[in-house]
Motif scaffolding. Structure first.
Motif, PDB file in Angstrom:
ATOM      1  N   GLU A 117       0.880  -1.069   0.057  1.00 10.75           N
ATOM      2  CA  GLU A 117       0.200   0.034   0.141  1.00 10.75           C
ATOM      3  C   GLU A 117       0.763   1.290   0.006  1.00 10.75           C
ATOM      4  O   GLU A 117       0.533   2.352  -0.594  1.00 10.75           O
ATOM      5  CB  GLU A 117      -0.997   0.018   1.229  1.00 10.75           C
ATOM      6  N   LEU A 118       2.055   1.240   0.621  1.00 12.33           N
ATOM      7  CA  LEU A 118       3.040   2.386   0.651  1.00 12.33           C
ATOM      8  C   LEU A 118       3.419   2.586  -0.911  1.00 12.33           C
ATOM      9  O   LEU A 118       3.588   3.619  -1.462  1.00 12.33           O
ATOM     10  CB  LEU A 118       4.102   2.177   1.496  1.00 12.33           C
ATOM     11  N   ASP A 119       3.839   1.388  -1.296  1.00  8.38           N
ATOM     12  CA  ASP A 119       4.531   1.631  -2.672  1.00  8.38           C
ATOM     13  C   ASP A 119       3.350   1.986  -3.840  1.00  8.38           C
ATOM     14  O   ASP A 119       3.434   2.765  -4.583  1.00  8.38           O
ATOM     15  CB  ASP A 119       4.701   0.351  -3.226  1.00  8.38           C
ATOM     16  N   LYS A 161      11.471   6.070  -4.941  1.00  7.33           N
ATOM     17  CA  LYS A 161      12.253   4.973  -3.995  1.00  7.33           C
ATOM     18  C   LYS A 161      12.019   5.732  -2.681  1.00  7.33           C
ATOM     19  O   LYS A 161      12.422   6.646  -2.157  1.00  7.33           O
ATOM     20  CB  LYS A 161      13.538   4.989  -4.608  1.00  7.33           C
ATOM     21  N   LEU A 162      11.199   4.771  -1.804  1.00  2.88           N
ATOM     22  CA  LEU A 162      11.072   5.131  -0.208  1.00  2.88           C
ATOM     23  C   LEU A 162      12.157   4.775   0.248  1.00  2.88           C
ATOM     24  O   LEU A 162      12.910   3.607   0.119  1.00  2.88           O
ATOM     25  CB  LEU A 162       9.757   4.440   0.063  1.00  2.88           C
ATOM     26  N   ARG A 217      13.395  -5.414  -1.803  1.00  5.33           N
ATOM     27  CA  ARG A 217      13.897  -5.817  -2.942  1.00  5.33           C
ATOM     28  C   ARG A 217      12.738  -5.999  -4.352  1.00  5.33           C
ATOM     29  O   ARG A 217      13.398  -5.389  -5.453  1.00  5.33           O
ATOM     30  CB  ARG A 217      14.890  -6.951  -2.674  1.00  5.33           C
ATOM     31  N   LEU A 218      11.845  -6.477  -3.963  1.00  2.22           N
ATOM     32  CA  LEU A 218      10.779  -6.679  -4.989  1.00  2.22           C
ATOM     33  C   LEU A 218      10.394  -5.284  -5.741  1.00  2.22           C
ATOM     34  O   LEU A 218      10.056  -5.007  -7.008  1.00  2.22           O
ATOM     35  CB  LEU A 218       9.529  -7.414  -4.471  1.00  2.22           C
ATOM     36  N   LEU A 219       9.938  -4.429  -4.859  1.00  5.07           N
ATOM     37  CA  LEU A 219       9.393  -2.865  -5.190  1.00  5.07           C
ATOM     38  C   LEU A 219      10.236  -2.007  -5.418  1.00  5.07           C
ATOM     39  O   LEU A 219      10.110  -0.909  -5.804  1.00  5.07           O
ATOM     40  CB  LEU A 219       8.402  -2.678  -3.976  1.00  5.07           C
ATOM     41  N   GLY A 220      11.584  -2.214  -5.063  1.00  2.00           N
ATOM     42  CA  GLY A 220      12.755  -1.091  -5.296  1.00  2.00           C
ATOM     43  C   GLY A 220      12.679  -0.104  -4.353  1.00  2.00           C
ATOM     44  O   GLY A 220      12.660   1.241  -4.663  1.00  2.00           O
ATOM     45  N   HIS A 221      12.755  -0.237  -2.933  1.00  5.33           N
ATOM     46  CA  HIS A 221      12.761   0.684  -1.754  1.00  5.33           C
ATOM     47  C   HIS A 221      13.943   0.438  -0.983  1.00  5.33           C
ATOM     48  O   HIS A 221      14.195  -0.529  -0.861  1.00  5.33           O
ATOM     49  CB  HIS A 221      11.278   1.044  -0.987  1.00  5.33           C
TER      50      HIS A 221
END
Ligand code: R1P
Ligand code: URA
Length: 285
Positions: free
Chosen positions: A89-91, A109-110, A245-249
């Protein structure tokens, strides 16, 4: 790009994302996460100003300014199933357009830092210390459902752990953000954190439920692949690192050691240990 259906990305009537109850403008790109909902106010009491306060279920969010920097603090409750919800949800808030329901071309990128409590697996890591997780090793099943890629070294660690535990599932292993480690960890003990799918038997605790593997704690304590050893355990870190890693943060987990399972002690000043970790994090983030 594919439109994400209403049943996959659920948006509430007021435009907020389903569980977190937040709009994109409610969050900073720099986020502190805590397990305990009461810990959110322990962080935001140091803010110069609180701009937004939102609550739904275990997800309490405060966004404000600390020494002029906009920060968000969110509670997650316990366990990696909640981290699955939090991270998706953040992504979505920063990387999906809620009008078109399509991912944005440019990805944000968070920077997400967990400030949590943890138990030590080594006598040399005492009560009251702060451990920065260089790696998270997950014993939970979350990554059975995502296409997580792992290096040969990471796979060798998880294969050995699986064999030594004699379990049927395969653990997973992912590092934290080097950039955040360099910025925040400084005087903290570098560690490798085991993420367990429970507080009692999965962490070798016996009240009345018993334990399948009487050697569990010993396996955790003695585990070694080259110079990789487990230092501490808790219930979220590996989920954060894998979802990052999956979402790039950029992800980092910082642990306040409140229990030592080898010396069988629990910290009498656990609130102070957590508070000093909160203050270090706020000053360095
Ligand atoms: C168990 O008591 C909880 O404490 C640890 C574990 O990961 C688990 O969530 O973290 P928090 O103090 O952040 O909740
Ligand atoms: N949190 C955990 O998950 N385990 C501990 O021993 C202490 C805090």
């Amino acid at each position: 790009m594919a439109v994400i259906p209403e049943s996959e990305l659920i948006i509430n009537k007021n435009g907020t994302v389903y569980h977190l109850n937040l709009l994109p403008e409610h969050i900073s790109d720099t986020i502190i996460t805590v397990g305990d909902p009461d810990r959110v106010a322990m962080v935001s009491r140091y803010f110069d100003k609180i701009e937004i306060e939102v609550a739904k279920r275990e997800f309490i969010t405060h966004t404000g300014y600390y020494k002029g920097k906009r920060l968000t603090v969110i509670s997650t409750g316990m366990g990696t199933d909640n981290i699955d919800i939090l991270m998706n949800e953040l992504d979505a808030l920063v990387n999906i357009d809620f009008q078109s329901r399509e991912p944005n071309e440019e990805k944000i990128k968070l920077k997400i830092v967990r400030v949590g409590t943890s138990g030590s697996l080594q006598e040399s890591i005492p009560l009251g210390s702060h451990v920065a997780s260089h790696y998270g090793v997950g014993l939970d099943s979350l990554m059975e459902f995502y296409p997580l890629e792992q290096t040969a070294d990471e796979q060798s660690i998880t294969k050995t752990l699986k064999e030594q535990l004699g379990v049927s599932f395969t653990p997973y292993c992912v590092p934290g953000s080097k950039m955040l480690i360099d910025k925040l960890a400084l005087d903290m003990i570098p560690g490798n954190t085991l993420t367990c799918p429970g507080f009692y038997a999965p962490q070798g605790r016996v009240l009345r439920g018993g334990l399948r593997n009487q050697n569990l704690l010993q396996v955790y304590q003695d585990f070694k692949v080259c110079d990789f050893q487990l230092t501490n355990f808790e219930m979220e870190t590996a989920g954060y690192y894998a979802m990052g890693r999956l979402l790039g943060h950029e992800m980092l987990s910082l642990n306040a050691i409140v229990a030592n399972r080898i010396t069988q002690e629990f910290a009498k000043n656990s609130e102070e240990v957590v508070d000093s970790l909160i203050r270090k994090t706020l000053d360095r983030i």
